[in-house]
Design an enzyme around this catalytic site. Structure first.
Site, short mmCIF file in Angstrom:
data_model
loop_
_atom_site.label_atom_id
_atom_site.label_comp_id
_atom_site.label_asym_id
_atom_site.label_seq_id
_atom_site.Cartn_x
_atom_site.Cartn_y
_atom_site.Cartn_z
N ARG A 93 0.85 -1.20 0.00
CA ARG A 93 0.00 0.00 0.00
C ARG A 93 0.88 1.24 0.00
NH1 ARG A 93 -2.44 2.97 4.72
NH2 ARG A 93 -3.86 4.40 3.69
N HIS A 137 -2.99 11.08 0.99
CA HIS A 137 -2.39 10.80 2.29
C HIS A 137 -1.74 12.10 2.77
CE1 HIS A 137 -0.93 7.24 4.92
NE2 HIS A 137 -0.56 8.34 5.56
N GLU A 183 -7.32 8.41 6.47
CA GLU A 183 -7.54 9.02 7.79
C GLU A 183 -7.99 10.48 7.72
OE1 GLU A 183 -4.19 8.39 10.35
OE2 GLU A 183 -4.35 6.21 10.20
N ASN A 310 -7.35 1.58 9.91
CA ASN A 310 -6.03 1.75 10.51
C ASN A 310 -6.20 1.70 12.03
OD1 ASN A 310 -5.19 2.18 7.92
ND2 ASN A 310 -4.64 4.34 8.20
N TYR A 312 -4.16 1.43 15.78
CA TYR A 312 -2.91 1.48 16.53
C TYR A 312 -3.08 1.26 18.03
CZ TYR A 312 -0.56 3.12 12.38
OH TYR A 312 -0.03 3.19 11.12
N GLU A 364 -3.42 -0.29 8.14
CA GLU A 364 -2.25 0.10 8.93
C GLU A 364 -2.38 -0.48 10.34
OE1 GLU A 364 -1.34 4.30 9.20
OE2 GLU A 364 -1.74 4.59 7.06
C1 FCB Z 1 -1.17 7.00 10.75
C2 FCB Z 1 -0.78 7.54 9.40
C3 FCB Z 1 0.56 7.08 8.91
C4 FCB Z 1 1.57 6.99 10.03
C5 FCB Z 1 1.01 6.21 11.20
C6 FCB Z 1 1.96 6.05 12.35
O1 FCB Z 1 -2.04 7.88 11.36
O2 FCB Z 1 -1.73 7.19 8.43
O3 FCB Z 1 0.96 7.94 7.88
O4 FCB Z 1 2.01 8.22 10.37
O5 FCB Z 1 -0.16 6.84 11.66
#
Ligand code: FCB
Length: 459
Positions: A93, A137, A183, A310, A312, A364
Site C-alpha cells: 500500500r 495521504h 484518515e 487503521n 494502533y 495500517e
Molecule cells: C497513521 C498515518 C501514517 C503513520 C502512522 C503512524 O495515522 O496514516 O501515515 O504516520 O499513523
C-alpha cells in the site's frame, strides 16, 4: 543483501493460530505514504505540498527536519520492492502524491510524476506484489491552499474528483485497490483544530467544515472513478481508535468516551455508510458543526468495495474528556500509545455488526520503537510482541465473523513520522538516514517467517 539471517525465536504457536483462523488468500502486506518516503521534493516538476511548507515553518517538526530526501524512495524504489519480495509480501500500500502528478492541483498534469508511479507499479507487478494505492495521504498541493483556501473550500471537491479519475484512467487496471482518503480525521482535526499537522490551524469549526469537504471529496472521487470503470476495488481508509471510559460505571466517563467515539469513529462511518452525521455530535459541536448543503450527504454515501481500517491503540477518557493513561499491561510504544490489541477484536466485531461494511482490510497497524542497530542487527522484540498480539486479535475477530481480507503492517521502512520527524521508527526495515541503508529488523524476519509458514499451509 542482508548481513543478518539469524531468525528470531520461532513462533509456531502464533503461526498456527493465524493459519487456523485466517482464510486462504488472506493478503499480507505493508504500507507507506508518498510524503513520508519519496523525497525528491522538488524534482521532475513536482509541486510543493502543504507538508513541504509546514516543515519549513520553525517549531512545527520536533527534530526540525523536512521531507526533501526522506527515504529517497523516488530513486531507491527498485531496492525497496526487493525488500518487499524478500519479506514475501503479496500486497503493498502506497500513496500517490497529488502535487507530483498535478503540481498546482489543477491545470497541467506532470508526465514525469506519472512516469514514476508507472515504474513503481510495473516493478511491483513484476515482483508479484499487488499494488494498493491511496489518493490522498495528506499532501495537498500547496498551490490549492493559496488559490482556493485548500480543504476549507468546497472547490477542492471537483478538483479531487478530476485527479481521482485521471489516476483511475492511467492506473486503474493495474491497481488492486484505490482508497480515496487516508484518515480524514487526522487531516481535519490534527490539521485544523490542534495544529499538529499541516496546515497548522487551530479552529474547531474549520476542522469540521474540512471534515465535511474531505468526505465530499471521497464521494465525488468514487463517483468519478466508477465512471471510468477501473478493475481496482474502490474504498476509503479510516483511522479507528476505540474509546473506553476510565470507569465503566461512571456516567460522565461513559459520556466522554461516547463523544470521543462519535468524533473519531461515527463522524466518518455514519455519513459514509448511512448518509448522515451522528446527531449527538452535531449537537455537541453546536455552532462549530459544518455547513451542509442539499445533496452533500447523498454524494458522500457511495457504495464501496472495501473499508480500510487503521488501528494502533485505544483511548481511555474520564468525564472531563481528558485522556487518562491506564497502567497498560503490555506497555506503551515510543509514541506513548498504549499497546492494547484486544480492542482490535472488539472493534472489528462492533463495526461489522453496526455498519455491515464491505470487506475490511487492516490498512495500517504497527508501532514506533526505540530501535537501534546492535552488531548488525535490530533486536526489536517489542515490535514482534506487538505484531503477534495484534495478529492474534485480528484472527480472533475473523474467527468470530468479521470479514477481514488482509493486513498491512505500518510501515515497510522507518520514515518521516509527520510532526515527530525522523525520531519515531515504525519500520520493518531500519533506515540509516546518513547512508540510506536499509536493514531488516528482527520483526521483519518474524513477519517473513510467518508469511512463509502461512503460504505453505494455505497455498
Ligand atoms: C497513521 C498515518 C501514517 C503513520 C502512522 C503512524 O495515522 O496514516 O501515515 O504516520 O499513523
Amino acid at each position: 543483501m542482508h548481513a543478518n539471517d539469524a531468525h528470531p525465536a520461532a513462533d509456531t504457536a502464533t503461526f498456527q493460530t493465524l493459519i487456523q483462523s485466517l482464510p486462504a488468500g488472506f493478503e499480507w502486506g505493508s504500507a507507506t505514504s508518498a510524503a513520508q518516503i519519496e523525497g525528491a521534493a522538488r524534482e521532475d516538476g513536482k509541486g510543493e505540498s502543504i507538508w513541504d511548507r509546514f516543515c519549513a515553518q520553525p517549531g512545527r517538526i520536533k527534530d526540525a527536519s523536512n521531507i526533501d530526501v526522506a527515504c529517497d524512495h523516488y530513486r531507491r524504489y527498485p531496492e525497496d520492492v526487493k525488500l518487499m519480495q524478500w519479506l514475501g509480501l503479496e500486497a503493498y500500500r502506497f500513496s500517490f502524491s497529488w502535487p507530483r502528478v498535478r503540481p498546482q492541483g489543477r491545470g497541467a498534469w506532470n508526465e514525469a510524476g506519472f512516469a514514476f508511479y508507472d515504474r513503481l507499479i510495473d516493478t511491483l507487478l513484476e515482483a508479484g506484489i499487488r499494488p494498493n494505492a491511496t489518493l490522498y495521504h495528506w499532501d495537498l498541493p500547496q498551490a490549492l491552499d493559496e488559490s482556493i483556501g485548500g480543504l476549507l473550500s468546497r472547490e477542492v471537491v471537483p478538483l479531487f474528483a478530476e485527479y481521482a479519475a485521471e489516476i483511475a484512467r492511467r492506473f486503474g487496471d493495474r491497481l488492486s485497490t484505490i482508497a480515496t482518503l487516508n484518515e480524514p480525521w487526522c487531516s481535519a482535526t490534527l490539521g485544523y483544530e490542534t495544529a499538529q499537522f499541516a496546515p497548522g490551524h487551530t479552529n474547531r469549526a474549520e476542522a469540521y467544515q474540512v471534515s465535511h469537504h474531505l468526505l465530499m471529496m471521497h464521494g465525488a472521487a468514487i463517483q468519478a472513478m466508477r465512471a471510468v470503470g477501473p478493475k481496482a476495488q474502490l474504498g476509503i481508509v479510516l483511522n479507528h481508535t476505540p474509546s473506553f471510559p476510565a470507569d465503566p460505571l461512571n456516567e460522565e466517563d461513559r459520556r466522554a468516551a461516547r463523544i470521543d467515539d462519535g468524533t473519531n469513529v461515527r463522524w466518518y462511518m455514519d455519513p459514509v455508510f448511512r448518509g448522515q452525521y451522528p446527531a449527538d455530535i452535531v449537537e455537541h459541536l453546536g455552532a462549530d458543526a459544518p455547513v451542509i448543503e442539499a445533496g452533500d450527504l447523498a454524494l458522500i454515501q457511495q457504495p464501496l468495495d472495501f473499508l480500510g481500517v487503521n488501528f494502533y491503540t485505544r483511548s481511555v477518557l474520564n468525564g472531563r474528556q481528558q485522556f487518562v493513561t491506564p497502567p497498560g499491561e503490555l506497555g506503551f510504544t515510543d509514541m506513548g500509545w498504549e499497546i492494547y490489541p484486544q480492542a482490535l477484536t472488539q472493534h472489528l466485531l462492533r463495526i461489522s455488526r453496526e455498519y455491515t461494511p464491505p470487506p475490511i482490510y487492516i490498512t495500517e497497524n504497527g508501532m514506533a520503537n526505540a530501535d537501534s542497530v546492535v552488531d548488525g542487527r535490530v533486536p526489536d522484540a517489542q515490535r514482534i510482541a506487538y505484531l503477534r498480539g495484534h495478529l492474534e486479535a485480528l484472527a480472533q475477530a475473523v474467527a468470530l465473523g468479521a470479514d477481514v481480507r488482509g493486513y498491512f503492517y505500518w510501515s515497510l521502512l522507518d520514515n518521516f513520522e509527520w510532526n515527530s520527524g525522523y525520531e519515531k521508527r515504525f519500520g520493518l526495515f531500519h533506515v540509516d538516514y546518513a547512508t540510506q541503508q536499509r536493514l531488516a529488523k528482527d520483526s521483519a524476519h518474524w513477519y517473513r517467517d510467518m508469511i512463509g509458514a502461512f503460504k505453505a499451509a494455505r497455498p
